[in-house]
Design an enzyme around this catalytic site. Structure first.
Site: not given
Length: 421
Positions: A122-123, A118-120
């Site tokens: 890292y974004s 999941p990219c949350q």
């Protein structure tokens, strides 16, 4: 090509690999509704393989339930979709299930591992929203399990996708550790930032795509050259033009609901086939009258001045529409989909919470994008059905890798697997 799909989401990346005739030993995903979407899409591909898509179309037309669809597609025979969070507690059991699936499919090994955590965490947007709590988010470290799967199954190639922010998250600590961990287990890692609009997707979506190769002696490795598709002859309006007008909070579904025949872009992108005529999930969220008036101002600003609506300026010209005292915080909140451009702005998972950033360009409708429109801008085909409530579906769409982009990646990866690179 035998594939293991980790952190699958709704299956945007795996859709591309399905199109490359891959055999999946598992899709692993923790979200309940995304797993149901994966089951439904897996049913589609299994029925297509057996020339029995009439069952799937019966489902789209609501003649059978999803449970009946899954049963008729025989997807329960192999636990291909595993709805489980990847963690220290679940890891050994997941490995057992994957190995068991390999035996059932009579394949000796996995050729390719795909996916990305999941990219949350890292974004850049996610970091701004989560602030100090980001440091303690367990999702920062989920890449470690990706590496553990690589080390156990030792595929020829892997594809790891994520947001560009992964390179700077934690001041680069997570990315550098990911890179070193992968290299330590014997892989050559190649990294590039790709943009979806280079691959036939009408969207300026950027993703980090890492490709890794199992190291062989006296072999040099370079980043694969993925075939690109130019968008210069296509416009965002081509994605929207055949869909019926709809009011906020409404839904239009069923046979013969398209207002026009499919067009060259929709055919090229595998969104709507010439013979496909079942519209699903053309559903919008409701809006109050004040928001619709703001949408009108936003559309007029773009159509007449090619300007994006500024909430702070709106407070001066239309003060009756302002609901937030701190107008500085909402300066860029409203954004119109630019129909006469070759690519829209990025479809994000935040669309699940707020449609103001995705205003439909037709001033006679004054609404945000429908589920189907958002899915199309991500290049999901019209026969792709998303399970779950509207909020979950928008999140699934916003988190996904565009299938057309994934298709171009999968074609090259399959070629390399066959050649044994």
């Amino acid at each position: 090509m035998v594939v293991l799909d980790l952190f699958s989401g709704a299956g945007g990346l795996s859709e591309g690999f399905f199109r490359a005739n891959s055999t999946f030993v598992a899709h692993i995903e923790s979200d309940k509704y995304a797993c149901e979407t994966l089951k439904t899409r897996t049913s589609y591909w299994k029925l297509k393989e057996n020339n029995n898509l009439s069952i799937y179309y019966d489902y789209l037309l609501k003649k059978i339930t999803k449970e009946q669809l899954w049963e008729l597609a025989n997807i329960s025979d192999l636990e291909e979709v595993i709805c489980k969070e990847i963690s220290e507690h679940s890891f050994d059991n997941l490995v057992y299930k994957i190995k068991n699936n390999l035996k059932k499919t009579q394949h000796k090994k996995i050729d390719v591992i795909i996916g990305g955590p999941p990219c949350q965490a890292y974004s850049i947007i996610g970091r701004a929203r989560m602030k100090n709590s980001i440091e303690n988010d367990h999702r920062n470290y989920l890449y470690k399990y990706y590496v553990k799967f690589l080390n156990i199954f030792k595929p020829k190639i892997f594809v790891f996708e994520n947001v560009p922010g992964i390179k700077s998250a934690g001041n680069g600590k997570y990315f550098n550790d990911l890179k070193k961990s992968i290299e330590d287990i014997g892989y050559s890692i190649q990294i590039k930032e790709l943009i979806a609009s280079d691959f036939g997707v009408l969207q300026n979506r950027k993703r980090i795509i890492i490709v890794g190769f199992k190291i062989k002696k006296n072999k040099k490795y370079s980043y694969p050259i993925f075939e690109k598709i130019e968008n210069k002859n296509y416009f965002v309006k081509d994605v929207l033009s055949d869909l019926p007008k709809i009011n906020p909070g409404e839904k239009i579904e069923g046979l013969n609901k398209y207002t026009k025949k499919t067009n060259s872009y929709l055919k090229m992108a595998n969104i709507r086939d010439v013979n496909f005529n079942i519209l699903t999930q053309h559903e919008t969220r409701p809006h109050n009258n004040r928001d619709r008036e703001i949408y009108k101002e936003a559309i007029l600003a773009w159509n007449t001045k090619r300007e994006r609506l500024c909430y702070k300026k709106l407070a001066l010209t239309r003060p009756e529409l302002i609901s937030h005292k701190n107008t500085n915080s909402f300066t860029n909140r409203f954004n119109v989909i630019k129909e006469n451009t070759n690519a829209s702005h990025t479809i994000l998972a935040h669309m699940a919470m707020d449609g103001h950033y995705y205003i439909h360009p037709d001033i006679t409708q004054l609404r945000s994008l429908s589920i189907r429109e958002a899915a199309r801008l991500q290049s999901f085909p019209d026969d792709f059905y998303f399970e779950g409530p509207r909020t979950s579906i928008f999140r699934q769409i916003g988190n996904a890798v565009p299938p057309k982009m994934a298709e171009q990646i999968a074609k090259k990866i399959k070629e390399l697997v066959i050649q044994d690179f």
